[in-house]
Scaffold this motif. Structure first.
Motif, PDB file in Angstrom:
ATOM      1  N   UNK A  47      14.332 -24.220  -0.394  1.00  0.00           N
ATOM      2  CA  UNK A  47      14.407 -22.929  -0.317  1.00  0.00           C
ATOM      3  C   UNK A  47      15.868 -22.545   0.220  1.00  0.00           C
ATOM      4  N   UNK A  48      16.454 -21.668  -0.142  1.00  0.00           N
ATOM      5  CA  UNK A  48      18.053 -21.263   0.168  1.00  0.00           C
ATOM      6  C   UNK A  48      17.901 -19.776   0.406  1.00  0.00           C
ATOM      7  N   UNK A  49      19.012 -19.403   1.408  1.00  0.00           N
ATOM      8  CA  UNK A  49      19.058 -17.736   1.727  1.00  0.00           C
ATOM      9  C   UNK A  49      19.195 -17.772   3.048  1.00  0.00           C
ATOM     10  N   UNK A  50      18.567 -16.658   3.571  1.00  0.00           N
ATOM     11  CA  UNK A  50      18.643 -15.976   4.852  1.00  0.00           C
ATOM     12  C   UNK A  50      17.345 -16.385   5.782  1.00  0.00           C
ATOM     13  N   UNK A  51      17.476 -17.493   6.484  1.00  0.00           N
ATOM     14  CA  UNK A  51      16.357 -18.221   7.296  1.00  0.00           C
ATOM     15  C   UNK A  51      16.026 -17.712   8.607  1.00  0.00           C
ATOM     16  N   UNK A  52      16.636 -16.490   8.714  1.00  0.00           N
ATOM     17  CA  UNK A  52      16.455 -16.092  10.183  1.00  0.00           C
ATOM     18  C   UNK A  52      15.110 -15.472  10.467  1.00  0.00           C
ATOM     19  N   UNK A  53      14.186 -15.933  11.111  1.00  0.00           N
ATOM     20  CA  UNK A  53      12.911 -15.369  11.564  1.00  0.00           C
ATOM     21  C   UNK A  53      13.132 -13.891  11.666  1.00  0.00           C
ATOM     22  N   UNK A  54      12.107 -13.229  10.824  1.00  0.00           N
ATOM     23  CA  UNK A  54      11.981 -11.785  10.911  1.00  0.00           C
ATOM     24  C   UNK A  54      12.573 -11.246   9.702  1.00  0.00           C
ATOM     25  N   UNK A  55      13.588 -12.090   8.765  1.00  0.00           N
ATOM     26  CA  UNK A  55      14.226 -11.614   7.833  1.00  0.00           C
ATOM     27  C   UNK A  55      13.184 -11.183   6.616  1.00  0.00           C
ATOM     28  N   UNK A  56      11.977 -11.850   6.637  1.00  0.00           N
ATOM     29  CA  UNK A  56      10.877 -11.546   5.676  1.00  0.00           C
ATOM     30  C   UNK A  56      11.051 -12.347   4.301  1.00  0.00           C
ATOM     31  N   UNK A  57      12.163 -13.222   4.063  1.00  0.00           N
ATOM     32  CA  UNK A  57      12.322 -14.048   3.057  1.00  0.00           C
ATOM     33  C   UNK A  57      11.409 -15.182   3.248  1.00  0.00           C
ATOM     34  N   UNK A  58      11.350 -16.096   1.997  1.00  0.00           N
ATOM     35  CA  UNK A  58      10.468 -17.131   2.134  1.00  0.00           C
ATOM     36  C   UNK A  58      10.918 -18.290   3.020  1.00  0.00           C
ATOM     37  N   UNK A  59      12.285 -18.280   3.218  1.00  0.00           N
ATOM     38  CA  UNK A  59      13.008 -19.160   4.087  1.00  0.00           C
ATOM     39  C   UNK A  59      12.799 -18.783   5.563  1.00  0.00           C
ATOM     40  N   UNK A  60      12.833 -17.507   5.811  1.00  0.00           N
ATOM     41  CA  UNK A  60      12.603 -16.908   7.332  1.00  0.00           C
ATOM     42  C   UNK A  60      11.129 -17.043   7.777  1.00  0.00           C
ATOM     43  N   UNK A  61      10.234 -16.937   6.685  1.00  0.00           N
ATOM     44  CA  UNK A  61       8.937 -16.971   7.005  1.00  0.00           C
ATOM     45  C   UNK A  61       8.353 -18.257   7.262  1.00  0.00           C
ATOM     46  N   UNK A  62       9.036 -19.263   6.496  1.00  0.00           N
ATOM     47  CA  UNK A  62       8.952 -20.679   6.691  1.00  0.00           C
ATOM     48  C   UNK A  62       9.481 -21.092   8.161  1.00  0.00           C
ATOM     49  N   UNK A  63      10.528 -20.519   8.383  1.00  0.00           N
ATOM     50  CA  UNK A  63      11.039 -20.714   9.727  1.00  0.00           C
ATOM     51  C   UNK A  63       9.903 -20.315  11.027  1.00  0.00           C
TER      52      UNK A  63
END
Length: 194
Positions: A47-63
């Motif tokens: 997964x790539x992109x914005x991994x900041x928790x709370x971002x709503x992205x797959x990467x952020x939700x994984x974090x």
């Protein structure tokens, strides 16, 4: 164009190139692999992109589900000092990529046990370099929605492990009654009568 309009346009373009503090703190990528012999059937999941928790992205939700920032810095207070169960199931590894202040990537590894009894569990070893510090590390108990998310991303659809059933201990033996006296034999001598 007027010089003032040009200056504002140049400043706006420059701000678009500079990452915000939120973007700089979140993961920029994550790769999930493992699970036993042969690894994942379709290969590693990236997964790539914005991994900041709370971002709503797959990467952020994984974090969020993995508790990555809780065990990364121990600022959330939700980390555990020991695994919450001894029934963890197969281990997968998430390799997180974080960009540091000079744009170089830092890899941080975290183990994830999606099928653990009681809900998914993660473990991050302490002492991994990240940003200008090191990982605090520790265990984290996720929620069942995290297991469902991992399955949606490509992990096998398995049920969580059930709690171990305690081995049955045999009931204590009840005392046996004393054996009855043996009947007198018909060949025994008769008592003598005076």
């Amino acid at each position: 164009m007027k010089p003032r309009v040009l200056a504002v346009a140049a400043l706006a373009a420059l701000l678009l190139l500079v990452p915000t503090a939120a973007q700089a703190k979140g993961a920029t990528a994550a790769t999930i692999d493992g699970g036993g012999p042969g690894g994942l059937p379709g290969g590693p999941i990236t997964l790539k992109g914005d991994g900041e928790p709370g971002s709503g992205t797959d990467l952020g939700m994984l974090a969020e589900g993995a508790g990555v920032f809780t065990v990364l810095f121990q600022d959330g207070g939700g980390g555990l000092t020991a695994a919450p169960t001894d029934r963890l199931g197969p281990r997968y590894t998430i390799t997180w990529m974080f960009a540091d202040d000079v744009g170089k990537g830092r890899e941080v590894r975290q183990d994830v046990y999606p099928y653990a009894t009681g809900g998914p569990v993660t473990f991050m070893p302490a002492g991994q370099p990240v940003f200008d510090t090191e990982t605090a590390g520790g265990w984290y108990q996720g929620f069942d929605g995290f297991r469902a998310q991992l399955i949606e991303l490509g992990l096998p659809n398995r049920a969580p492990l059930t709690p171990a059933t305690p081995k049955a201990t045999p009931a204590p033996a009840s005392p046996q009654p004393a054996p009855a006296p043996a009947p007198a034999s018909s060949t025994s001598p008769s008592p003598a009568w005076p």
